[in-house]
Design a protein around this motif. Structure first.
Motif, PDB file in Angstrom:
ATOM      1  N   ARG A  90     -11.233   8.761  -2.374  1.00 63.48           N
ATOM      2  CA  ARG A  90     -10.154   9.102  -3.139  1.00 63.48           C
ATOM      3  C   ARG A  90      -9.028   9.703  -2.367  1.00 63.48           C
ATOM      4  O   ARG A  90      -9.302  10.824  -1.760  1.00 63.48           O
ATOM      5  CB  ARG A  90     -10.676  10.034  -4.498  1.00 63.48           C
ATOM      6  N   ILE A  91      -7.831   9.451  -2.615  1.00 63.89           N
ATOM      7  CA  ILE A  91      -6.704   9.792  -1.780  1.00 63.89           C
ATOM      8  C   ILE A  91      -5.817  10.752  -2.760  1.00 63.89           C
ATOM      9  O   ILE A  91      -5.398  10.122  -3.896  1.00 63.89           O
ATOM     10  CB  ILE A  91      -5.930   8.837  -1.190  1.00 63.89           C
ATOM     11  N   ARG A  92      -5.286  11.887  -2.554  1.00 62.27           N
ATOM     12  CA  ARG A  92      -4.616  12.673  -3.272  1.00 62.27           C
ATOM     13  C   ARG A  92      -3.178  12.668  -2.777  1.00 62.27           C
ATOM     14  O   ARG A  92      -3.015  12.928  -1.586  1.00 62.27           O
ATOM     15  CB  ARG A  92      -5.112  14.225  -3.265  1.00 62.27           C
ATOM     16  N   ILE A  93      -2.109  12.322  -3.598  1.00 64.12           N
ATOM     17  CA  ILE A  93      -0.729  12.500  -3.266  1.00 64.12           C
ATOM     18  C   ILE A  93      -0.233  14.030  -4.067  1.00 64.12           C
ATOM     19  O   ILE A  93      -0.246  14.127  -4.937  1.00 64.12           O
ATOM     20  CB  ILE A  93       0.033  11.211  -3.814  1.00 64.12           C
ATOM     21  N   PRO A  94       0.263  14.631  -2.916  1.00 66.85           N
ATOM     22  CA  PRO A  94       0.560  15.918  -3.426  1.00 66.85           C
ATOM     23  C   PRO A  94       1.786  16.023  -4.231  1.00 66.85           C
ATOM     24  O   PRO A  94       2.714  15.087  -3.973  1.00 66.85           O
ATOM     25  CB  PRO A  94       0.607  16.836  -2.175  1.00 66.85           C
ATOM     26  N   ALA A  95       1.719  16.823  -5.304  1.00 68.24           N
ATOM     27  CA  ALA A  95       3.082  16.947  -6.348  1.00 68.24           C
ATOM     28  C   ALA A  95       4.471  17.209  -5.365  1.00 68.24           C
ATOM     29  O   ALA A  95       4.349  17.707  -4.337  1.00 68.24           O
ATOM     30  CB  ALA A  95       2.679  17.906  -7.253  1.00 68.24           C
ATOM     31  N   ASN A  96       5.478  16.869  -5.838  1.00 63.93           N
ATOM     32  CA  ASN A  96       6.784  17.268  -5.263  1.00 63.93           C
ATOM     33  C   ASN A  96       6.935  16.941  -3.855  1.00 63.93           C
ATOM     34  O   ASN A  96       7.550  17.679  -3.271  1.00 63.93           O
ATOM     35  CB  ASN A  96       7.004  18.550  -5.633  1.00 63.93           C
ATOM     36  N   SER A  97       6.581  15.606  -3.500  1.00 67.47           N
ATOM     37  CA  SER A  97       6.625  15.257  -2.147  1.00 67.47           C
ATOM     38  C   SER A  97       6.649  13.874  -1.909  1.00 67.47           C
ATOM     39  O   SER A  97       6.353  12.965  -3.116  1.00 67.47           O
ATOM     40  CB  SER A  97       5.240  15.664  -1.595  1.00 67.47           C
ATOM     41  N   LEU A  98       7.447  13.552  -0.944  1.00 65.39           N
ATOM     42  CA  LEU A  98       7.601  11.954  -0.560  1.00 65.39           C
ATOM     43  C   LEU A  98       6.809  11.769   0.909  1.00 65.39           C
ATOM     44  O   LEU A  98       6.730  12.697   1.322  1.00 65.39           O
ATOM     45  CB  LEU A  98       9.088  11.686  -0.664  1.00 65.39           C
ATOM     46  N   SER A  99       6.457  10.572   1.246  1.00 63.13           N
ATOM     47  CA  SER A  99       5.723  10.107   2.403  1.00 63.13           C
ATOM     48  C   SER A  99       4.674  11.233   2.537  1.00 63.13           C
ATOM     49  O   SER A  99       4.594  11.524   3.835  1.00 63.13           O
ATOM     50  CB  SER A  99       6.917  10.099   3.540  1.00 63.13           C
ATOM     51  N   ASN A 100       3.772  11.448   1.607  1.00 63.48           N
ATOM     52  CA  ASN A 100       3.024  12.497   1.862  1.00 63.48           C
ATOM     53  C   ASN A 100       1.903  11.934   0.964  1.00 63.48           C
ATOM     54  O   ASN A 100       1.719  11.891  -0.105  1.00 63.48           O
ATOM     55  CB  ASN A 100       3.358  14.006   1.572  1.00 63.48           C
ATOM     56  N   GLY A 101       0.606  11.989   1.708  1.00 61.14           N
ATOM     57  CA  GLY A 101      -0.823  11.616   0.964  1.00 61.14           C
ATOM     58  C   GLY A 101      -1.711  11.099   2.156  1.00 61.14           C
ATOM     59  O   GLY A 101      -2.189  12.309   2.700  1.00 61.14           O
ATOM     60  N   ASN A 102      -2.224  10.005   2.709  1.00 62.96           N
ATOM     61  CA  ASN A 102      -2.777   9.766   3.599  1.00 62.96           C
ATOM     62  C   ASN A 102      -2.074   8.465   4.299  1.00 62.96           C
ATOM     63  O   ASN A 102      -2.063   7.384   3.544  1.00 62.96           O
ATOM     64  CB  ASN A 102      -4.269   9.510   3.354  1.00 62.96           C
ATOM     65  N   ILE A 103      -1.710   8.535   5.563  1.00 71.05           N
ATOM     66  CA  ILE A 103      -0.753   7.529   6.116  1.00 71.05           C
ATOM     67  C   ILE A 103      -1.401   7.454   7.514  1.00 71.05           C
ATOM     68  O   ILE A 103      -0.988   8.152   8.565  1.00 71.05           O
ATOM     69  CB  ILE A 103       0.745   7.913   6.141  1.00 71.05           C
ATOM     70  N   VAL A 104      -2.348   6.431   7.686  1.00 69.60           N
ATOM     71  CA  VAL A 104      -2.626   6.133   8.987  1.00 69.60           C
ATOM     72  C   VAL A 104      -3.092   4.712   9.381  1.00 69.60           C
ATOM     73  O   VAL A 104      -2.914   3.746   8.293  1.00 69.60           O
ATOM     74  CB  VAL A 104      -4.467   6.709   9.059  1.00 69.60           C
ATOM     75  N   ASN A 105      -3.159   4.478  10.568  1.00 68.88           N
ATOM     76  CA  ASN A 105      -3.409   3.072  11.083  1.00 68.88           C
ATOM     77  C   ASN A 105      -4.700   2.901  11.648  1.00 68.88           C
ATOM     78  O   ASN A 105      -5.155   3.695  12.492  1.00 68.88           O
ATOM     79  CB  ASN A 105      -2.357   2.463  12.008  1.00 68.88           C
ATOM     80  N   ILE A 106      -5.660   1.928  11.366  1.00 65.83           N
ATOM     81  CA  ILE A 106      -6.841   1.788  11.985  1.00 65.83           C
ATOM     82  C   ILE A 106      -6.756   0.734  13.119  1.00 65.83           C
ATOM     83  O   ILE A 106      -6.214  -0.643  12.701  1.00 65.83           O
ATOM     84  CB  ILE A 106      -7.934   1.274  10.850  1.00 65.83           C
ATOM     85  N   ASP A 107      -7.351   1.066  14.256  1.00 63.54           N
ATOM     86  CA  ASP A 107      -7.369   0.127  15.220  1.00 63.54           C
ATOM     87  C   ASP A 107      -8.445  -0.851  15.187  1.00 63.54           C
ATOM     88  O   ASP A 107      -9.617  -0.688  14.574  1.00 63.54           O
ATOM     89  CB  ASP A 107      -7.768   0.945  16.502  1.00 63.54           C
ATOM     90  N   VAL A 108      -7.993  -2.121  15.156  1.00 63.54           N
ATOM     91  CA  VAL A 108      -8.736  -3.299  15.198  1.00 63.54           C
ATOM     92  C   VAL A 108      -8.615  -4.346  16.316  1.00 63.54           C
ATOM     93  O   VAL A 108      -7.722  -4.117  17.123  1.00 63.54           O
ATOM     94  CB  VAL A 108      -8.453  -4.344  13.854  1.00 63.54           C
ATOM     95  N   SER A 109      -9.641  -5.057  16.569  1.00 66.64           N
ATOM     96  CA  SER A 109      -9.626  -6.335  17.751  1.00 66.64           C
ATOM     97  C   SER A 109      -8.419  -6.842  17.371  1.00 66.64           C
ATOM     98  O   SER A 109      -8.066  -7.481  16.542  1.00 66.64           O
ATOM     99  CB  SER A 109     -10.802  -7.120  17.764  1.00 66.64           C
ATOM    100  N   ASP A 110      -7.607  -7.232  18.604  1.00 61.93           N
ATOM    101  CA  ASP A 110      -6.229  -7.853  18.414  1.00 61.93           C
ATOM    102  C   ASP A 110      -6.755  -9.255  17.911  1.00 61.93           C
ATOM    103  O   ASP A 110      -7.619 -10.001  18.591  1.00 61.93           O
ATOM    104  CB  ASP A 110      -5.451  -8.150  19.802  1.00 61.93           C
ATOM    105  N   GLY A 111      -5.558 -10.018  17.149  1.00 56.19           N
ATOM    106  CA  GLY A 111      -6.015 -11.419  16.467  1.00 56.19           C
ATOM    107  C   GLY A 111      -4.807 -11.604  16.079  1.00 56.19           C
ATOM    108  O   GLY A 111      -3.652 -11.208  15.833  1.00 56.19           O
ATOM    109  N   THR A 112      -4.768 -13.083  15.797  1.00 54.73           N
ATOM    110  CA  THR A 112      -3.472 -13.869  15.299  1.00 54.73           C
ATOM    111  C   THR A 112      -3.784 -14.392  13.810  1.00 54.73           C
ATOM    112  O   THR A 112      -2.920 -14.827  13.121  1.00 54.73           O
ATOM    113  CB  THR A 112      -3.502 -15.195  16.123  1.00 54.73           C
ATOM    114  N   GLU A 113      -5.007 -13.983  13.259  1.00 56.06           N
ATOM    115  CA  GLU A 113      -5.171 -14.185  11.865  1.00 56.06           C
ATOM    116  C   GLU A 113      -6.284 -13.472  11.467  1.00 56.06           C
ATOM    117  O   GLU A 113      -7.112 -13.086  11.826  1.00 56.06           O
ATOM    118  CB  GLU A 113      -5.495 -15.500  11.494  1.00 56.06           C
ATOM    119  N   TYR A 114      -5.917 -12.722  10.218  1.00 53.74           N
ATOM    120  CA  TYR A 114      -6.846 -11.556   9.597  1.00 53.74           C
ATOM    121  C   TYR A 114      -6.810 -11.638   8.138  1.00 53.74           C
ATOM    122  O   TYR A 114      -5.981 -12.201   7.668  1.00 53.74           O
ATOM    123  CB  TYR A 114      -6.688 -10.152   9.957  1.00 53.74           C
ATOM    124  N   GLU A 115      -7.795 -11.286   7.491  1.00 58.18           N
ATOM    125  CA  GLU A 115      -7.957 -11.230   5.773  1.00 58.18           C
ATOM    126  C   GLU A 115      -8.745  -9.767   5.614  1.00 58.18           C
ATOM    127  O   GLU A 115      -9.460  -9.489   6.424  1.00 58.18           O
ATOM    128  CB  GLU A 115      -8.528 -12.187   5.468  1.00 58.18           C
TER     129      GLU A 115
END
Length: 288
Positions: A90-115
């Motif tokens: 569960r991700i909470r987006i705080p009131a009265n805010s923009l671009s605030n919540g949970n913003i991350v990138n997960i590292d994965v093995s490099d590839g040319t096609e993913y699903e």
């Protein structure tokens, strides 16, 4: 919900018993994951080509270390506003805010096609406002977001939005929210992500939706890449495109996990916290 999950996992565990002795699979609690492909990843045990999780953890704060065990090592961003509720993330987006919540990138093995696939629902008291970004997506090459046009040919992103065209910060009288794709790529027409004029059926609060996104890199300067979005098995977008024009940047590098409101204007905000729930994430590299 928990009873159904437990029965499903018990059946899955029975069917997968022969795989325990296989060199390409391993079990970690209730989460089955494929063996790591990259040599560098073997040392860290945190970067994967394929991974799945049902977030089967006790209720409480969802720490970054637990999230990385479930989904893979973070490549960037700050892990916050996350907890486990009834075996859902569960991700909470705080009131009265923009671009605030949970913003991350997960590292994965490099590839040319993913699903990837995941399930998502908006909390029963969720306020739609104008919309925002949510869920899992893909980061190609350098990746582009934030209305930074990806026209130099060095990367792109494929993410998902909820959008409520008449939404405001304080009025819900004309709410009609829907999902739409949000794609950055070499030939995008505007500075901000392209939705290709596509939208899902009207969304409901407290209803689960199953999202599937598939991306394929193009080669060289050819328009032979692609992106696919499906909602509950119905195709929202199936598009050929040119992500990049330099093969040094054609690989899919990260899975995005972005949940926030915005946009930049106040009508994207809400006066109350917003809760968005996730379950049953799975991602797979199809081609390296």
């Amino acid at each position: 919900m928990n009873f159904k999950k437990n029965m499903t996992r018990m059946l899955a565990a029975t069917l997968l018993l022969p795989a325990v002795f296989s060199a390409c699979k391993k079990e970690t609690g209730n989460v089955q994951q494929e063996a790591i492909v990259d040599n560098d990843a073997v040392a860290t045990q945190a970067i994967y080509a394929s991974k799945s999780t049902s977030f089967a953890r006790p209720d409480g704060t969802y720490s970054q270390s637990s999230a990385e065990a479930d989904m893979g090592q973070l490549a960037s961003g700050t892990w916050k506003n996350a907890d486990i509720f009834s075996e859902q993330a569960r991700i909470r987006i705080p009131a009265n805010s923009l671009s605030n919540g949970n913003i991350v990138n997960i590292d994965v093995s490099d590839g040319t096609e993913y699903e990837l696939t995941f399930r998502v629902r908006f909390g029963p008291n969720f306020y739609w406002s104008r919309g925002g970004k949510l869920g899992f997506g893909f980061h190609i090459g350098n990746g582009f977001t934030g209305c930074n046009k990806a026209d130099d040919g060095t990367g792109g992103t494929a993410r998902l939005m909820w959008y409520n065209p008449n939404g405001t910060k304080t009025s819900s009288s004309s709410d009609a929210p829907y999902f739409r794709p949000y794609v950055y790529y070499k030939d995008m027409p505007e500075n901000c992500g392209n939705n290709f004029g596509k939208q899902s059926n009207t969304l409901n609060k407290n209803q689960w939706y199953t999202v599937r996104i598939r991306v394929k890199s193009n080669s060289g300067t050819s328009t032979n890449g692609s992106v696919l979005y499906q909602i509950d098995g119905v195709t929202l977008l199936s598009q050929t495109l040119r992500w990049t024009t330099d093969d040094n940047y054609r690989k899919i590098k990260n899975i995005t996990f972005h949940t926030f409101r915005g946009g930049s204007e106040e009508y994207w905000e809400a006066t109350t916290d917003g809760l968005i729930y996730y379950d049953d994430l799975s991602y797979t590299r199809i081609a390296s």
